[in-house]
Scaffold this active site. Structure first.
Site, PDB file in Angstrom:
ATOM      1  N   LYS A 129      -6.486  27.154  37.413  1.00 15.84           N
ATOM      2  CA  LYS A 129      -7.923  27.436  37.459  1.00 15.84           C
ATOM      3  C   LYS A 129      -8.646  26.664  36.353  1.00 15.84           C
ATOM      4  O   LYS A 129      -8.008  26.106  35.446  1.00 15.84           O
ATOM      5  CB  LYS A 129      -8.137  28.947  37.344  1.00 15.84           C
ATOM      6  CG  LYS A 129      -7.569  29.724  38.548  1.00 15.84           C
ATOM      7  CD  LYS A 129      -7.772  31.228  38.352  1.00 15.84           C
ATOM      8  CE  LYS A 129      -7.316  32.012  39.572  1.00 15.84           C
ATOM      9  NZ  LYS A 129      -7.526  33.475  39.381  1.00 15.84           N
ATOM     10  N   TYR A 169     -10.926  32.649  49.190  1.00 15.57           N
ATOM     11  CA  TYR A 169     -10.976  34.069  48.802  1.00 15.57           C
ATOM     12  C   TYR A 169     -11.664  34.896  49.882  1.00 15.57           C
ATOM     13  O   TYR A 169     -12.440  35.801  49.562  1.00 15.57           O
ATOM     14  CB  TYR A 169     -11.717  34.207  47.468  1.00 15.57           C
ATOM     15  CG  TYR A 169     -10.895  33.819  46.246  1.00 15.57           C
ATOM     16  CD1 TYR A 169      -9.635  34.381  46.001  1.00 15.57           C
ATOM     17  CD2 TYR A 169     -11.397  32.914  45.301  1.00 15.57           C
ATOM     18  CE1 TYR A 169      -8.898  34.038  44.865  1.00 15.57           C
ATOM     19  CE2 TYR A 169     -10.662  32.571  44.163  1.00 15.57           C
ATOM     20  CZ  TYR A 169      -9.417  33.137  43.955  1.00 15.57           C
ATOM     21  OH  TYR A 169      -8.689  32.810  42.819  1.00 15.57           O
ATOM     22  N   ASN A 185      -7.701  34.118  34.001  1.00 19.18           N
ATOM     23  CA  ASN A 185      -6.255  34.319  34.106  1.00 19.18           C
ATOM     24  C   ASN A 185      -5.494  33.064  34.564  1.00 19.18           C
ATOM     25  O   ASN A 185      -4.406  33.150  35.122  1.00 19.18           O
ATOM     26  CB  ASN A 185      -5.926  35.556  34.956  1.00 19.18           C
ATOM     27  CG  ASN A 185      -6.375  35.434  36.393  1.00 19.18           C
ATOM     28  OD1 ASN A 185      -6.910  34.402  36.802  1.00 19.18           O
ATOM     29  ND2 ASN A 185      -6.152  36.475  37.175  1.00 19.18           N
ATOM     30  N   HIS A 245      -3.536  30.585  40.044  1.00 20.07           N
ATOM     31  CA  HIS A 245      -3.472  31.282  41.336  1.00 20.07           C
ATOM     32  C   HIS A 245      -2.133  30.981  41.984  1.00 20.07           C
ATOM     33  O   HIS A 245      -1.639  29.860  41.874  1.00 20.07           O
ATOM     34  CB  HIS A 245      -4.587  30.796  42.265  1.00 20.07           C
ATOM     35  CG  HIS A 245      -4.361  31.173  43.705  1.00 20.07           C
ATOM     36  ND1 HIS A 245      -4.716  32.403  44.211  1.00 20.07           N
ATOM     37  CD2 HIS A 245      -3.770  30.506  44.724  1.00 20.07           C
ATOM     38  CE1 HIS A 245      -4.356  32.462  45.495  1.00 20.07           C
ATOM     39  NE2 HIS A 245      -3.790  31.320  45.829  1.00 20.07           N
ATOM     40  N   GLU A 253      -3.343  28.239  52.774  1.00 26.09           N
ATOM     41  CA  GLU A 253      -4.001  27.710  51.570  1.00 26.09           C
ATOM     42  C   GLU A 253      -3.678  26.226  51.367  1.00 26.09           C
ATOM     43  O   GLU A 253      -4.560  25.447  50.993  1.00 26.09           O
ATOM     44  CB  GLU A 253      -3.580  28.543  50.343  1.00 26.09           C
ATOM     45  CG  GLU A 253      -4.179  29.951  50.387  1.00 26.09           C
ATOM     46  CD  GLU A 253      -3.606  30.895  49.332  1.00 26.09           C
ATOM     47  OE1 GLU A 253      -2.764  30.478  48.511  1.00 26.09           O
ATOM     48  OE2 GLU A 253      -4.016  32.074  49.333  1.00 26.09           O
TER      49      GLU A 253
HETATM   50  P1  ADP Z   1      -4.369  37.336  42.223  1.00 24.11           P
HETATM   51  O1  ADP Z   1      -5.052  36.079  41.751  1.00 24.11           O
HETATM   52  O2  ADP Z   1      -3.449  37.896  41.165  1.00 24.11           O
HETATM   53  O3  ADP Z   1      -3.726  37.181  43.571  1.00 24.11           O
HETATM   54  P2  ADP Z   1      -6.602  38.687  43.541  1.00 24.11           P
HETATM   55  O4  ADP Z   1      -6.355  37.809  44.731  1.00 24.11           O
HETATM   56  O5  ADP Z   1      -6.692  40.144  43.744  1.00 24.11           O
HETATM   57  O6  ADP Z   1      -5.506  38.438  42.396  1.00 24.11           O
HETATM   58  O7  ADP Z   1      -7.954  38.226  42.828  1.00 24.11           O
HETATM   59  C1  ADP Z   1      -8.312  36.899  42.733  1.00 24.11           C
HETATM   60  C2  ADP Z   1      -8.863  36.603  41.360  1.00 24.11           C
HETATM   61  O8  ADP Z   1     -10.089  37.315  41.186  1.00 24.11           O
HETATM   62  C3  ADP Z   1      -7.986  37.052  40.208  1.00 24.11           C
HETATM   63  O9  ADP Z   1      -6.963  36.139  39.893  1.00 24.11           O
HETATM   64  C4  ADP Z   1      -8.996  37.198  39.098  1.00 24.11           C
HETATM   65  O10 ADP Z   1      -9.337  35.910  38.588  1.00 24.11           O
HETATM   66  C5  ADP Z   1     -10.171  37.781  39.852  1.00 24.11           C
HETATM   67  N1  ADP Z   1     -10.152  39.250  39.911  1.00 24.11           N
HETATM   68  C6  ADP Z   1      -9.478  40.016  40.767  1.00 24.11           C
HETATM   69  N2  ADP Z   1      -9.697  41.325  40.552  1.00 24.11           N
HETATM   70  C7  ADP Z   1     -10.542  41.378  39.530  1.00 24.11           C
HETATM   71  C8  ADP Z   1     -11.154  42.420  38.816  1.00 24.11           C
HETATM   72  N3  ADP Z   1     -10.973  43.696  39.137  1.00 24.11           N
HETATM   73  N4  ADP Z   1     -11.945  42.080  37.802  1.00 24.11           N
HETATM   74  C9  ADP Z   1     -12.148  40.824  37.496  1.00 24.11           C
HETATM   75  N5  ADP Z   1     -11.607  39.779  38.147  1.00 24.11           N
HETATM   76  C10 ADP Z   1     -10.821  40.048  39.138  1.00 24.11           C
END
Ligand code: ADP
Length: 169
Positions: free
Chosen positions: A29, A69, A132, A135, A146
């Site tokens: 990211k 997303y 974070n 992905h 994807e």
């Molecule tokens: P992952 O990336 O671990 O698969 P998700 O697909 O649920 O998680 O979410 C996509 C991205 O959206 C996350 O990596 C994070 O950057 C953001 N995100 C998800 N849930 C939250 C949340 N509750 N608060 C803030 N950011 C979130």
């Protein structure tokens, strides 16, 4: 000119069935790119034994991220997620190998860095769920979708790895 000599004969030229290998879409990211973590993240997948099948730097846009997303578009945090994901270029990768989808998720850690064990990418390099770093696809089916979304067909390359016979039985 000099005749081309093939150097691809493996030490064990024993024929065996071609393994059906899965691929995962792993993306660094904008925060991971800006913090100079691209090399470290690539190295982790290389050292684990995975094979790179696609790699590029890309500035994502809103339309692409809404497709990527699609399950989060209606969440209250989606506008913030969109702003984060278009704040700079991302590194798009297709990694190939045994169980790479499930293993990729393990290597990334949990969505929330606080829940991510040290030794994982999120557990080592970040503090906030909003930043974070990376992905990883959550299923083989989504990985295929994807990879097709982020890469053109010619950008994902089938090739033999010289290390394959040392990594797989
Ligand atoms: P992952 O990336 O671990 O698969 P998700 O697909 O649920 O998680 O979410 C996509 C991205 O959206 C996350 O990596 C994070 O950057 C953001 N995100 C998800 N849930 C939250 C949340 N509750 N608060 C803030 N950011 C979130």
């Amino acid at each position: 000119g000099v005749a081309h000599v093939s150097a691809t004969t493996a030490p064990s030229a024993v024929s065996r069935p071609t393994m059906a290998m899965e691929r995962s879409y792993i993306m660094i990211k904008p925060d991971g790119v800006q913090r100079g973590l691209v090399g470290k993240i690539i190295t982790r997948f290389e050292e684990r034994g995975y094979k790179l099948a696609g790699l590029k730097l890309k500035q994502a846009d809103e339309a692409l991220l809404k497709k990527h997303y699609k399950d989060l578009v209606d969440k209250p945090f989606f506008p913030k997620l969109l702003a984060y994901m278009i704040s700079g270029p991302v590194v798009c990768m297709a990694w190939e190998g045994k169980d790479v989808v499930a293993m990729g998720r393990k290597m990334l850690g949990e969505t929330n860095p606080l829940a991510s064990a040290p030794g994982t990418i999120r557990g080592d390099f970040c503090l906030e769920v909003w930043r974070n770093i990376c992905h990883g696809s959550d299923s083989v089916e989504n990985a295929d979708k994807e990879i097709a979304l982020w890469f053109g067909e010619a950008e994902v390359v089938d090739h033999e790895s010289a290390m394959q016979d040392w990594i797989y039985e």
